[in-house]
Design a protein around this motif. Structure first.
Motif, PDB file in Angstrom:
ATOM      1  N   PHE A 119      -1.427  40.704  46.161  1.00 53.71           N
ATOM      2  CA  PHE A 119      -1.934  39.378  45.809  1.00 53.71           C
ATOM      3  C   PHE A 119      -2.751  39.395  44.528  1.00 53.71           C
ATOM      4  CE2 PHE A 119      -0.568  37.138  49.491  1.00 53.71           C
ATOM      5  CZ  PHE A 119      -0.480  38.096  50.483  1.00 53.71           C
ATOM      6  N   THR A 131      -6.164  47.559  50.773  1.00 45.35           N
ATOM      7  CA  THR A 131      -6.723  46.211  50.804  1.00 45.35           C
ATOM      8  C   THR A 131      -7.910  46.140  49.849  1.00 45.35           C
ATOM      9  OG1 THR A 131      -7.623  44.433  52.187  1.00 45.35           O
ATOM     10  CG2 THR A 131      -8.143  46.694  52.859  1.00 45.35           C
ATOM     11  N   SER A 132      -8.034  45.010  49.151  1.00 45.08           N
ATOM     12  CA  SER A 132      -9.049  44.896  48.086  1.00 45.08           C
ATOM     13  C   SER A 132     -10.419  44.511  48.622  1.00 45.08           C
ATOM     14  CB  SER A 132      -8.598  43.849  47.051  1.00 45.08           C
ATOM     15  OG  SER A 132      -8.500  42.572  47.692  1.00 45.08           O
TER      16      SER A 132
HETATM   17  N1  APR Z   1      -1.203  52.301  47.466  1.00 46.14           N
HETATM   18  C1  APR Z   1      -2.440  51.996  47.924  1.00 46.14           C
HETATM   19  N2  APR Z   1      -3.133  50.883  47.551  1.00 46.14           N
HETATM   20  C2  APR Z   1      -2.523  50.072  46.677  1.00 46.14           C
HETATM   21  C3  APR Z   1      -1.232  50.321  46.141  1.00 46.14           C
HETATM   22  C4  APR Z   1      -0.567  51.494  46.577  1.00 46.14           C
HETATM   23  N3  APR Z   1       0.667  51.818  46.135  1.00 46.14           N
HETATM   24  N4  APR Z   1      -0.925  49.309  45.282  1.00 46.14           N
HETATM   25  C5  APR Z   1      -1.973  48.459  45.292  1.00 46.14           C
HETATM   26  N5  APR Z   1      -2.943  48.919  46.109  1.00 46.14           N
HETATM   27  C6  APR Z   1      -4.236  48.314  46.432  1.00 46.14           C
HETATM   28  C7  APR Z   1      -4.906  47.613  45.268  1.00 46.14           C
HETATM   29  O1  APR Z   1      -5.745  48.535  44.585  1.00 46.14           O
HETATM   30  C8  APR Z   1      -5.705  46.509  45.968  1.00 46.14           C
HETATM   31  O2  APR Z   1      -7.030  46.953  46.258  1.00 46.14           O
HETATM   32  O3  APR Z   1      -3.980  47.311  47.400  1.00 46.14           O
HETATM   33  C9  APR Z   1      -4.966  46.286  47.286  1.00 46.14           C
HETATM   34  C10 APR Z   1      -4.261  44.950  47.359  1.00 46.14           C
HETATM   35  O4  APR Z   1      -5.254  43.955  47.379  1.00 46.14           O
HETATM   36  P1  APR Z   1      -4.808  42.420  47.558  1.00 46.14           P
HETATM   37  O5  APR Z   1      -3.670  42.135  46.643  1.00 46.14           O
HETATM   38  O6  APR Z   1      -6.060  41.605  47.481  1.00 46.14           O
HETATM   39  O7  APR Z   1      -4.207  42.369  49.031  1.00 46.14           O
HETATM   40  P2  APR Z   1      -5.013  42.273  50.402  1.00 46.14           P
HETATM   41  O8  APR Z   1      -6.320  42.986  50.308  1.00 46.14           O
HETATM   42  O9  APR Z   1      -4.072  42.700  51.477  1.00 46.14           O
HETATM   43  O10 APR Z   1      -5.280  40.687  50.556  1.00 46.14           O
HETATM   44  C11 APR Z   1      -5.924  40.283  51.756  1.00 46.14           C
HETATM   45  O11 APR Z   1      -5.718  38.003  51.049  1.00 46.14           O
HETATM   46  O12 APR Z   1      -4.391  36.463  50.054  1.00 46.14           O
HETATM   47  C12 APR Z   1      -4.878  36.866  51.273  1.00 46.14           C
HETATM   48  O13 APR Z   1      -3.880  36.626  53.369  1.00 46.14           O
HETATM   49  C13 APR Z   1      -3.739  37.301  52.158  1.00 46.14           C
HETATM   50  O14 APR Z   1      -3.607  39.165  53.656  1.00 46.14           O
HETATM   51  C14 APR Z   1      -3.970  38.777  52.342  1.00 46.14           C
HETATM   52  C15 APR Z   1      -5.459  38.910  52.111  1.00 46.14           C
END
Ligand code: APR
Length: 232
Positions: free
Chosen positions: A23, A175-176
């Motif tokens: 995201f 997850t961020s």
């Molecule tokens: N391996 C490990 N981590 C990774 C990789 C990878 N190959 N690629 C990206 N990341 C990490 C990034 O560094 C980032 O911290 O994954 C994280 C993705 O963060 P987001 O895009 O914010 O996704 P997420 O944390 O799952 O979002 C949470 O937000 O939009 C809402 O409901 C939606 O479930 C989602 C929630």
């Protein structure tokens, strides 16, 4: 010998190497679409076609995606720890299930499920949902994606909070740490003395709250972590 009880939280990063967009990374889903246009109840009321199309596109992508070594390692851990691992995901894809995980807790819903806005019935979503689809139970034209939108309550929180209150280990993967309540799980686990570890490509917003961090891609860090856990 009793196993430690483990709670795992995954986010979009674990599915990145399976080709599904995250995201908030560069070019991520929230760079392509505004949350208020596609991921709120108001958006669905205002322009249901735009919302249905957004999830149809993501459902098709998720349908064709295959799990990576990160998903597979977690399925192995669950199988070996038989019941002492709660796998909670913020993801709406089914890659954990495709990798062999059972009993995955989808706190933000899932693309494969449809929900009736009138009677809350759930059923298996067609690959392409249409606007005004009738609910198979109450026949109202109120089908919607079974996704927890911003402003809605996440699913299964009682089960998740109960597991966190008994956790010996809490691991957050991909997850961020931007979205609550998931971003607060590390504090709940720390409060009961659990060991906490973050496995992420970049440090999350909550990285300082974790005892241990394992930076890198999930397909590398998660199998290594699972090996360490099983070798304990
Ligand atoms: N391996 C490990 N981590 C990774 C990789 C990878 N190959 N690629 C990206 N990341 C990490 C990034 O560094 C980032 O911290 O994954 C994280 C993705 O963060 P987001 O895009 O914010 O996704 P997420 O944390 O799952 O979002 C949470 O937000 O939009 C809402 O409901 C939606 O479930 C989602 C929630």
């Amino acid at each position: 010998m009793a196993h430690p009880s483990i709670v795992i939280l995954t986010g979009a990063g674990i599915s990145a190497e399976s080709g599904l967009g995250t995201f908030r990374d560069e070019g991520g889903l929230w760079a392509q679409h505004r949350i208020e246009d596609v991921a709120t109840p108001e958006a669905f009321a205002r322009n249901p076609q735009l919302v249905v199309d957004f999830y149809n596109t993501r459902r098709a992508q998720a349908h064709d995606a295959t799990p990576n070594a990160g998903h597979t390692a977690l399925a192995r851990l669950q199988a070996e720890y038989d019941g002492d691992v709660l796998l909670v995901t913020q993801n709406v894809d089914s890659l954990h299930e495709k990798a062999g995980s059972r009993d995955v807790v989808h706190m933000h819903g899932q693309l494969d499920s449809a929900l009736c806005g009138a009677c809350s019935h759930r059923w298996s979503a067609p690959l392409k949902m249409t606007v005004g689809e009738a609910c198979p139970r109450c026949s109202e034209p109120t089908a919607r994606p079974d996704i927890v939108w911003f402003g809605e309550m996440p699913y299964h929180m009682d089960r998740i909070e109960d597991a966190l209150s008994k956790a010996d280990i809490f691991a957050a993967i991909g997850t961020s740490g931007n979205v609550y309540p998931a971003a607060g799980f590390v504090q709940m686990a720390s409060y009961v003395g659990a060991r906490t570890v973050e496995m992420n490509l970049d440090p999350s917003e909550t990285v300082a709250l974790f005892e241990e961090t394992r930076p890198g891609k999930a397909s590398v860090t998660v199998p290594a972590w699972v090996e360490d856990i099983l070798g304990q």
